[in-house]
Enzyme design. Structure first.
Site, PDB file in Angstrom:
ATOM      1  N   LYS A  79       0.847  -1.208   0.000  1.00 49.12           N
ATOM      2  CA  LYS A  79       0.000   0.000   0.000  1.00 49.12           C
ATOM      3  C   LYS A  79       0.872   1.243   0.000  1.00 49.12           C
ATOM      4  O   LYS A  79       1.902   1.305   0.679  1.00 49.12           O
ATOM      5  CB  LYS A  79      -0.905  -0.015   1.234  1.00 49.12           C
ATOM      6  CG  LYS A  79      -1.924   1.130   1.277  1.00 49.12           C
ATOM      7  CD  LYS A  79      -2.787   1.044   2.534  1.00 49.12           C
ATOM      8  CE  LYS A  79      -3.860   2.136   2.563  1.00 49.12           C
ATOM      9  NZ  LYS A  79      -4.666   2.074   3.801  1.00 49.12           N
ATOM     10  N   SER A 154      -9.643   2.006   3.096  1.00 45.11           N
ATOM     11  CA  SER A 154      -8.770   2.747   2.214  1.00 45.11           C
ATOM     12  C   SER A 154      -7.744   1.892   1.467  1.00 45.11           C
ATOM     13  O   SER A 154      -7.161   2.359   0.494  1.00 45.11           O
ATOM     14  CB  SER A 154      -8.018   3.805   3.029  1.00 45.11           C
ATOM     15  OG  SER A 154      -7.144   3.192   3.950  1.00 45.11           O
ATOM     16  N   SER A 178      -9.789  -0.343   7.326  1.00 43.46           N
ATOM     17  CA  SER A 178      -9.234  -0.168   5.981  1.00 43.46           C
ATOM     18  C   SER A 178      -8.571  -1.401   5.386  1.00 43.46           C
ATOM     19  O   SER A 178      -8.173  -1.386   4.220  1.00 43.46           O
ATOM     20  CB  SER A 178      -8.228   0.984   5.976  1.00 43.46           C
ATOM     21  OG  SER A 178      -8.898   2.218   5.947  1.00 43.46           O
TER      22      SER A 178
END
Lengths: 480, 492
Positions: A79, A154, A178
């Site tokens: 990420k 997210s 997330s």
């Protein structure tokens, strides 16, 4: 080889019987990612050089007769809030659009030392703020299961990449859900470890007391293996735990008969949807496996959203202060004074969601409001943690839905931020309490949209959490 | 408010008011590395060279507390008679400034390291206790540089070498009632910090920085007046100048029927005045909250007790002991305890000489004179304490005269040798040989017939003159008691 179907075990096996080398695998994975990523926009950067260098190290080790690391040759997506030295790390923000960090996050160092091959950086909501990955400055991610839908957020890019097959496993970050929510939307496994289990050093902070790094994988065993690699005390993170890291794989098959499962009644109120039906089926499966299922209560749950959005935004307002135009390549031109430089840079650089949260957080910490908001939220947080402590003294694990609904359409909820916040209800309590949580696929809706079942356990009881999820998965989960 | 107005406040009006002063003092701790990372704290390196992701405040970097900084802060707190909390909390102090790379300072707020202390300061008229409200730990910011670059008209530069340097902030109670008391407080505070070796307190390098809270009230009033915070008091002289100016400024306002505004003021070194910087309405809201990247700081009883036991004798106590134990004058005791190095030097020299009072005179007089002239600290004295003690012992035994001893000390200072080594090299050893002495005595008798006649006529006091002449003729090297003896014998 079909990279989109690989697991860590199949990579290990392929390398062991010389079906392919790590460099061959990396080359194919890079080719696949290059060809397929455009469909989802899951990866912001495909880092070929770094991937091939890592793969060459793995091959050299194998040639020298060294035992391969636990992630040897495995293509990983990371990420983009997790720093990769020398590889652009944007946090999904215009403010870091050209930011090349000078160092690696601890989790990145550990996964490369274990032989992992970082294929690319995964798209995400700006500074990890969002539930749909529509807040990325570099375009939204599309859910590979249904391209007109969001992958959740997210960590939507990490989840979508694993689901799409451009990586075998991925690192995400979880502050209020997330990891688990996008895992459930994309039909993969996502793990939020106990707070302090994985070092946050090198994770661009959103809300420091809630931030976690955790794994995504296509099955529970891979997720457990990846967590085993990145977990453990890091002297560079004062909040990382000293507790030794158990072998998460050794107890996977120990069986779950007799385990006590709690269903928090607050999480099932008004859940008369397909999601609710699928979770109910999942719970039946656990019952058939010999688990003793009962209802329990977590009474402080109703305050969780308010509590979370006070603490998380307060910390965020402080953590994001450093993006002020002085450093990190983004500075608004045409600013006559220091104050203008700050206002213009931040005004132009941050997206709407970040601004909203910075304003909320600044407000709740302001003189005269601190006691009413921040301090009270800290007390509520304590109550929520106590709820879990009490419940998990009576049962071994809690089972809940991950999200009230499956993946929604792109743009569907953008107009109503509050509704987006409320959809975090089942995931944020885990972060507030610091306990581990996991999302495991639990069937699909009539439209074919994945639904995830959440398993929560005591602090540092990841072994039990993995054992339960693995047994569920091995039993075939829920059909649909 | 211009200075001409304040200059007009007559002394009898000033005397009707009582200033109330509290000081906030920042002390840079003398740790080798920074408070939250392993970068060196050394001064004068190339700009932005002593830096890492942590002190640069880079995204993803996290602080790790320096144990040595905590230990020094505890030592300072204990020396100021504070209660060190078992659990204290770091807090973020949020504000925007280009040399503050994280956008917040890591400090302590409602649960500081230590509280409720005091220090006794020495004033001309005696002693006074000044309360210490709190001692807390924090990190320093970098430095903004607005001048000296070819594009300084358009840009400022930032050097982050200082960013992350450990500081303690020592906040006093509003217990001082004059600029002299504030001066004495800062002097004694600095001395204590140097004694316990937590800081070099070099003001020029910014190791000791001072802000003051100042208000005035009519004598006899029980409530404090509105205070102003005066910043940038970074030398002892400026502290006094700024306080005197600010006190007069506030009195002038009140005398003219006005009200003092609560505000932050900056001392302007060039004009000697304080200038308004920001009013209460524009005061920063620092939005303090607990630093989530650090655990609460816990100090065990064992740790605090060990630090307490290791804390050296502090200057006030040492002064008293020197006066009572060695019987030396209070003024000498004060001079000898100014620094730990001076006190240690004296005690070592006194032990070697067996005569502390004479030793004190030699240390505070001749030795310190030589050191001053050479621009050296006593810790760098070329004359070892044992050697000075040896010289004093020889004086006491009558082996050298005081006058010769001064010459010998000067030579010891140059060569670093002992008194005996200097005397041997310079041929300055005492003449105790009866034959040699007799010769000199005979010469003196021959050259001073008048005095000899007076002595023989019964004027015994003249003997002293003749002894002096012998000493002079021997360049001070004659053994004085032998001189007496020989003279008497010769004069029959």
């Amino acid at each position: 080889m079909q990279v989109e179907n690989l697991t860590i075990d199949s990579v290990r096996e392929g390398l062991a019987r010389r079906a392919f080398s790590a460099v061959e695998l990396a080359t194919e994975a890079l080719r696949f990612a290059g060809a397929e990523n455009g469909k989802t926009n899951a990866l912001l950067e495909i880092c070929g050089e770094r991937a091939l260098a890592a793969a060459r190290r793995v091959d050299a080790g194998i040639a020298a007769g060294e035992p391969p690391g636990p992630l040897a040759g495995v293509p990983v997506a990371v990420k983009d809030v997790i720093l990769t030295g020398g590889v652009r790390t944007t946090a999904g923000s215009r403010l870091l659009a050209n930011y090349n960090p000078p160092y690696d996050a601890t989790a990145v160092i550990r996964l490369e030392q274990a032989g992992g091959v970082i294929i690319g950086k995964a798209n995400c909501d700006e500074f990890a703020m969002g539930s749909s990955t529509e807040n990325s400055a570099f375009g939204p991610v599309r859910n590979p299961v249904a391209l007109d839908r969001v992958p959740g957020g997210s960590s939507g890019g990490s989840a979508a990449s694993v689901a799409q097959g451009t990586s075998v496993v991925a690192l995400g970050s979880d502050t209020g859900g997330s990891i688990r929510q996008p895992a459930s939307f994309c039909g993969v496994v996502g793990v939020t470890p106990t707070y302090g289990r994985v070092s946050r050093y090198g994770l661009i902070a959103f809300a420091s007391s809630l931030d976690h790094i955790g794994p995504f994988a296509r099955n529970v065993k891979d997720a457990a293996r990846l967590l085993g690699v990145i977990a453990g005390r890091d002297p560079a993170d004062s909040t990382s735990a000293a507790a030794p890291v158990p072998d998460y794989l050794s107890q996977l098959d120990a069986g779950v008969s007799g385990l006590r499962i709690g269903l928090p009644v607050e999480y099932f109120k008004g859940l008369a949807s397909e999601t609710g039906d699928l979770i109910a089926k999942g719970i039946e499966v656990l019952g058939r496996l010999g688990c003793k299922v009962r209802e329990i209560s977590l009474p402080a749950t109703e305050y969780a959203i308010a509590c979370y959005y006070i603490i998380a935004t307060a910390e965020a307002s402080s953590n994001l202060a450093r993006f002020d135009g002085v450093r990190y390549t983004c500075r608004s031109p045409e600013s006559g004074t220091l104050s203008e430089m700050y206002r213009n840079t931040r005004g132009e650089g941050f997206g709407a969601e970040c601004k909203r949260r910075i304003m909320l957080g600044t407000y709740v910490l302001s003189a005269g409001y601190y006691d009413a908001y921040y301090l009270k939220a800290q007390r509520v947080r304590h109550l929520i943690a106590q709820d879990f402590q009490r419940a998990l003294a009576e049962v071994d694990a809690l089972v809940t839905p991950v999200s009230p609904f499956p993946a929604f359409k792109l743009g569907e909820k953008l107009a109503d931020p509050l509704e987006m916040y409320l959809s975090d209800i089942y995931t944020i309590t885990c972060d507030l309490a610091g306990i581990p949580g996991l999302s495991v696929p639990c069937g699909r809706t009539a439209q074919g949209l994945p639904v995830g079942m959440q398993i929560l356990a005591k602090h540092f009881d990841e072994p039990l959490m993995f054992r339960l999820a693995h047994a569920f998965e091995q039993a075939g989960g829920v059909e649909g | 408010m211009s200075s001409s107005v304040e200059a007009g406040v007559p002394p009898e009006i000033l005397a009707q008011y009582e200033p109330v002063i509290g000081l906030e003092v920042h002390v840079q701790l003398a740790t080798r590395t920074k408070i939250f990372c392993a970068c060196p704290t050394s001064f004068g390196a190339q700009p932005n060279s002593n830096v890492c992701p942590v002190c640069l405040g880079l995204p993803g970097a996290l602080p790790v507390l320096n144990r040595q900084a905590v230990e020094m802060a505890i030592r300072a707190a204990l020396a100021l008679n504070c209660e060190v909390r078992q659990r204290s909390i770091f807090a973020r102090k949020n504000y925007f400034y280009p040399d503050l790379p994280k956008g917040y300072q890591i400090s302590q707020y409602d649960q500081p390291l230590a509280e409720h202390g005091s220090i006794e300061i020495s004033l001309d008229g005696g002693k006074k206790r000044i309360g210490i409200t709190r001692v807390h730990l924090e990190d320093d910011a970098g430095k903004s540089m607005h001048e000296g670059f070819k594009d300084s008209d358009r840009y400022s530069y930032v050097d982050l070498n200082r960013s992350g340097t450990p500081l303690i902030e020592i906040v006093s109670e509003p217990d001082m009632r004059s600029s002299d008391e504030a001066y004495a407080y800062l002097t004694d505070l600095k001395q204590v910090m140097q004694y316990i070796e937590v800081s070099s307190c070099d003001m020029e390098k910014g190791h000791l920085r001072c802000d003051a809270n100042v208000s005035v009230r009519r004598r006899g009033a029980d409530r404090f007046g509105t205070k102003a915070e005066v910043k940038n008091l970074n030398s002892f002289r400026f502290l006094k100048l700024a306080l005197d100016h600010e006190i007069q400024r506030q009195i002038a306002i009140l005398e003219s029927g006005g009200q003092v505004m609560q505000e932050t003021r900056l001392f302007n070194v060039a004009t000697g005045e304080t200038v308004g910087m920001r009013s209460k309405e524009h005061a920063h809201d620092y939005r303090y909250f607990p630093e989530p990247d650090l655990l609460p700081l816990r100090t065990s009883d064992a740790w605090r007790n060990r630090i307490r036991e290791e804390t050296p004798e502090l200057p006030a106590r040492k002064r008293e002991r020197f006066a009572s134990e060695y019987g030396i004058r209070e003024y000498d005791a004060q001079v000898l305890t100014l620094t730990r190095a001076a006190a240690e030097y004296f005690e070592k020299a006194a032990a070697a000489s067996g005569d502390p009072r004479t030793t004190a005179n030699w240390v505070t007089g001749d030795l310190m004179g030589l050191l001053r002239a050479a621009g050296k600290d006593i810790s760098e004295s070329p004359v070892r304490a044992e050697d000075l003690g040896g010289l004093v012992r020889m004086i006491a035994r009558g082996e050298v005269t005081g006058k010769l001893a001064k010459e010998i000390l000067a030579k010891m200072f140059t060569s670093g040798e002992s008194a005996r080594a200097v005397m041997a090299r310079e041929g300055l050893e005492q003449i105790s040989d009866a034959g040699a002495l007799e010769k000199i005595v005979e010469e003196v008798i021959a050259n001073n017939p008048k005095q000899v006649a007076q002595y023989k006529a019964g004027k015994a006091a003249v003997l002293g003159f003749l002894v002096g002449q012998v000493m002079k003729a021997s360049r001070g090297q004659a053994n004085p008691s032998m001189v007496n003896e020989v003279l008497r014998a010769k004069l029959g």
